[in-house]
Design a protein around this motif. Structure first.
Motif, mmCIF file in Angstrom:
data_model
loop_
_atom_site.group_PDB
_atom_site.id
_atom_site.type_symbol
_atom_site.label_atom_id
_atom_site.label_comp_id
_atom_site.label_asym_id
_atom_site.label_seq_id
_atom_site.Cartn_x
_atom_site.Cartn_y
_atom_site.Cartn_z
ATOM 1 N N ASP A 216 40.645 4.234 2.139
ATOM 2 C CA ASP A 216 40.097 3.812 0.856
ATOM 3 C C ASP A 216 39.680 2.349 0.976
ATOM 4 O O ASP A 216 40.500 1.454 1.186
ATOM 5 C CB ASP A 216 41.166 3.975 -0.235
ATOM 6 C CG ASP A 216 40.646 3.597 -1.618
ATOM 7 O OD1 ASP A 216 39.506 3.125 -1.729
ATOM 8 O OD2 ASP A 216 41.410 3.793 -2.588
ATOM 9 N N TRP A 362 36.798 10.857 -4.426
ATOM 10 C CA TRP A 362 38.163 10.420 -4.113
ATOM 11 C C TRP A 362 39.020 10.589 -5.359
ATOM 12 O O TRP A 362 38.576 10.290 -6.472
ATOM 13 C CB TRP A 362 38.138 8.948 -3.687
ATOM 14 C CG TRP A 362 39.368 8.475 -2.973
ATOM 15 C CD1 TRP A 362 40.417 7.798 -3.517
ATOM 16 C CD2 TRP A 362 39.670 8.630 -1.594
ATOM 17 N NE1 TRP A 362 41.357 7.521 -2.554
ATOM 18 C CE2 TRP A 362 40.927 8.016 -1.355
ATOM 19 C CE3 TRP A 362 39.006 9.234 -0.524
ATOM 20 C CZ2 TRP A 362 41.515 7.984 -0.104
ATOM 21 C CZ3 TRP A 362 39.600 9.199 0.724
ATOM 22 C CH2 TRP A 362 40.834 8.592 0.929
ATOM 23 N N ARG A 371 34.037 6.768 -4.480
ATOM 24 C CA ARG A 371 34.857 5.691 -3.906
ATOM 25 C C ARG A 371 34.310 5.308 -2.538
ATOM 26 O O ARG A 371 33.966 6.186 -1.727
ATOM 27 C CB ARG A 371 36.292 6.192 -3.746
ATOM 28 C CG ARG A 371 37.346 5.117 -3.607
ATOM 29 C CD ARG A 371 37.764 4.598 -4.943
ATOM 30 N NE ARG A 371 39.038 3.876 -4.853
ATOM 31 C CZ ARG A 371 39.610 3.289 -5.893
ATOM 32 N NH1 ARG A 371 39.047 3.347 -7.083
ATOM 33 N NH2 ARG A 371 40.756 2.658 -5.754
ATOM 34 N N VAL A 373 34.690 4.587 1.171
ATOM 35 C CA VAL A 373 35.711 4.888 2.188
ATOM 36 C C VAL A 373 35.112 4.612 3.562
ATOM 37 O O VAL A 373 33.895 4.545 3.741
ATOM 38 C CB VAL A 373 36.189 6.354 2.119
ATOM 39 C CG1 VAL A 373 36.783 6.664 0.751
ATOM 40 C CG2 VAL A 373 35.054 7.311 2.441
ATOM 41 N N HIS A 398 45.238 1.144 7.230
ATOM 42 C CA HIS A 398 44.923 1.546 5.854
ATOM 43 C C HIS A 398 45.671 0.669 4.859
ATOM 44 O O HIS A 398 45.086 0.175 3.872
ATOM 45 C CB HIS A 398 45.301 3.019 5.672
ATOM 46 C CG HIS A 398 44.736 3.629 4.426
ATOM 47 N ND1 HIS A 398 44.528 4.985 4.293
ATOM 48 C CD2 HIS A 398 44.342 3.084 3.241
ATOM 49 C CE1 HIS A 398 44.013 5.232 3.097
ATOM 50 N NE2 HIS A 398 43.910 4.095 2.443
ATOM 51 N N GLN A 402 44.351 -2.444 1.761
ATOM 52 C CA GLN A 402 44.572 -2.329 0.333
ATOM 53 C C GLN A 402 44.931 -3.676 -0.294
ATOM 54 O O GLN A 402 44.892 -3.834 -1.521
ATOM 55 C CB GLN A 402 45.670 -1.301 0.041
ATOM 56 C CG GLN A 402 45.413 0.073 0.628
ATOM 57 C CD GLN A 402 43.987 0.546 0.450
ATOM 58 O OE1 GLN A 402 43.487 0.641 -0.674
ATOM 59 N NE2 GLN A 402 43.298 0.823 1.553
#
Length: 407
Positions: A216, A362, A371, A373, A398, A402
Motif C-alpha cells: 500500500d 484496495w 489506492r 500500490v 511494507h 506506511q
C-alpha cells in the motif's frame, strides 16, 4: 613488495584493460586513491588502490588482463623492495594460475625502490572530477585535479573547468599529459553477452526462491506529494528514494539477506551497500553501490542516486562501487512494468524488485477504494535463507513505507 591486482568489478567480468595510469613509479599512494582507469564491458572505471606505499613498476597500457593479474607493485611502509620488469606484471593466466615469478618469487631488477621514510612529502589525494569535466580539462590543457570544485562534496564540474579556462592559469594547473591509450568504447553487445553469462551461471548454481508482496503506497505517495509541493525541481524526491530507504531499513531487521555467499557459507556485509540497477543508454545494465544507504537521509539518498546514475551513464564509476554491493534493488520506475522478478547477482544472496506505482482496488475500513500500490518482489538464495526470512524482509519494507516521515 605488495601486489596491486586487477580487481573483479562484478561476477560478469573476466578481463580488463588499463587505458590510463594516474600515477607514475615513485608516487606515494594512500588507501582509496584512484590510480588507474580500467576499461571493461561496463565502460571505463576509476580503479582505487587500498595499499599505503610507493608505486613501483606498472603494467603496460592496452593489454587485456584477467581478473587477479598484477597491475603494479607497491613498496609498503617500512619495506624496501625491488621493482619487477613490466613483463613480469602481465600474466595472461587465470588468477589461480599466475606464475610464481608474478606471485612474489624474487626477480632481478635494475633499481631499488627507496624506503618510505626517504620519500618526499606525500602527493595530494586526487580530487573528485566528473568524467565530462576531466575530458574537457584535458582538451583545454588544464590539470583537473588542481581546480577548485563547486559540485557535490567539492567535486570538479564541467562549469568549474569552463570557468578556469577563461582565467589565466598558474603553471601548477597546466596539465601534464597522463600515460594513456585510447579506450575501445562502450560495446552494448559485449555487455549483454557478459550479463547473460553471469545470469545463466547464477540460475544454474544458485537455488533461487521467489516471494512477492503488494505494498500500500498511499501514505508514502501523500507524504511525497506534500514534500515536493513547494520545492524546486532539483530538490524534489522521487518515489524510488522511498523504496530504496525502506529496503535499507528493512535489511537492518533481516541482516541475513545483506551479504555474500562465499566458500560454502554466508558472510554478512560490512554495511548496507545497496546496488541500484541502472539501465545504460544504448543498452546494458550496471548496479553500482550506494554505500551505507540506511544511514543517509532521503535528500542525501536522492543526491547520491542522481550522482550515481549520471556517472554510470557517463562512464565515471569507481571500482569500490562495483565490488561491494551487499544486495541489489531494481526499480522499474513510472514507465516500467507492474512487477519484476530478478536474478541474483553473485556472490550476493538476494535481489529486491519494484514495479511501477499502480492504482488498484484496495479494501480500506471495509470499503473498496482506489489506492496507489506497488508490487515488491524478492529473489533469494536458499543456501543462505528460507521463505520465512524472505517474507520478513518484504513485510518490513511494507511496514516502513506506511510511516514515510520516519524514513
Amino acid at each position: 613488495m605488495a601486489e596491486f591486482l586487477m580487481p573483479s568489478l562484478g561476477a560478469d567480468m573476466e578481463t580488463g584493460t588499463v587505458v590510463q595510469w594516474l600515477v607514475q613509479p615513485g608516487a606515494r599512494v594512500n588507501p582509496g586513491d584512484v590510480v588507474a582507469v580500467v576499461e571493461t564491458h561496463k565502460g571505463a572505471i576509476d580503479v582505487e588502490i587500498f595499499l599505503d606505499g610507493v608505486i613501483g613498476e606498472l603494467a603496460p597500457l592496452g593489454e587485456s588482463l584477467p581478473v587477479g593479474a598484477v597491475l603494479a607493485r607497491v613498496a609498503v611502509a617500512g619495506e624496501e623492495g625491488t621493482s619487477a620488469p613490466p613483463a613480469a606484471l602481465v600474466s595472461r593466466a587465470a588468477p589461480s594460475a599466475i606464475p610464481s615469478s608474478v606471485a612474489g618469487a624474487p626477480v632481478e631488477a635494475p633499481a631499488a625502490v627507496p624506503a618510505l621514510p626517504e620519500m618526499p612529502a606525500a602527493t595530494p589525494q586526487r580530487a573528485r572530477v566528473s568524467p565530462a569535466a576531466r575530458r574537457r580539462a584535458q582538451a583545454l590543457g588544464l590539470q583537473p585535479d588542481a581546480l577548485r570544485g563547486t559540485g557535490m562534496d567539492g567535486s570538479v564540474t564541467l562549469a568549474d573547468v569552463e570557468r578556469a579556462a577563461s582565467q589565466p592559469q598558474p603553471a601548477a594547473m597546466q596539465a601534464v599529459a597522463p600515460q594513456r591509450v585510447k579506450p575501445v568504447g562502450f560495446d552494448a553487445a559485449q555487455m549483454r553477452q557478459a550479463i547473460a553469462a553471469a545470469m545463466s551461471r547464477s540460475k544454474r548454481e544458485i537455488p533461487h526462491y521467489y516471494l512477492a508482496e503488494t505494498v500500500d503506497f498511499a501514505a508514502a505517495q501523500a507524504w511525497l506529494d506534500h514534500w515536493n509541493r513547494d520545492r524546486l525541481p532539483q530538490d524534489r524526491l522521487l518515489s524510488a528514494v522511498l523504496l530504496l530507504k525502506a529496503t535499507a531499513l528493512a535489511l537492518r531487521d533481516v541482516p541475513q539477506l545483506n551479504g555474500f555467499y562465499e566458500s560454502g557459507q554466508f558472510r554478512h556485509g560490512d554495511g548496507i551497500h545497496i546496488g541500484w540497477a541502472i539501465a545504460l543508454r544504448g543498452g546494458g545494465l550496471v548496479a553500482p553501490a550506494i554505500h551505507h544507504a540506511d544511514q543517509k537521509t532521503l535528500p542525501e539518498l536522492m543526491s547520491a542516486l542522481r550522482d550515481l546514475v549520471q556517472r554510470a551513464r557517463a562512464g565515471g564509476l569507481r571500482s569500490s562501487e562495483l565490488t561491494d554491493p551487499t544486495i541489489t534493488v531494481s526499480s522499474l520506475g513510472d514507465r516500467g512494468a507492474a512487477s519484476v522478478w530478478g536474478v541474483i547477482y553473485p556472490p550476493q544472496v538476494a535481489i529486491v524488485g519494484f514495479g511501477r506505482v499502480l492504482s488498484q482496488p484496495w479494501v480500506v475500513d471495509g470499503q473498496v477504494l482506489p489506492r496507489p500500490v506497488v508490487n515488491a518482489s524478492l529473489a533469494a538464495d536458499h543456501r543462505a535463507s528460507d521463505g520465512h526470512l524472505g517474507g520478513q524482509l518484504l513485510v518490513a519494507i511494507h511496514r516502513a513505507l506506511q510511516t514515510p516521515q520516519d524514513l
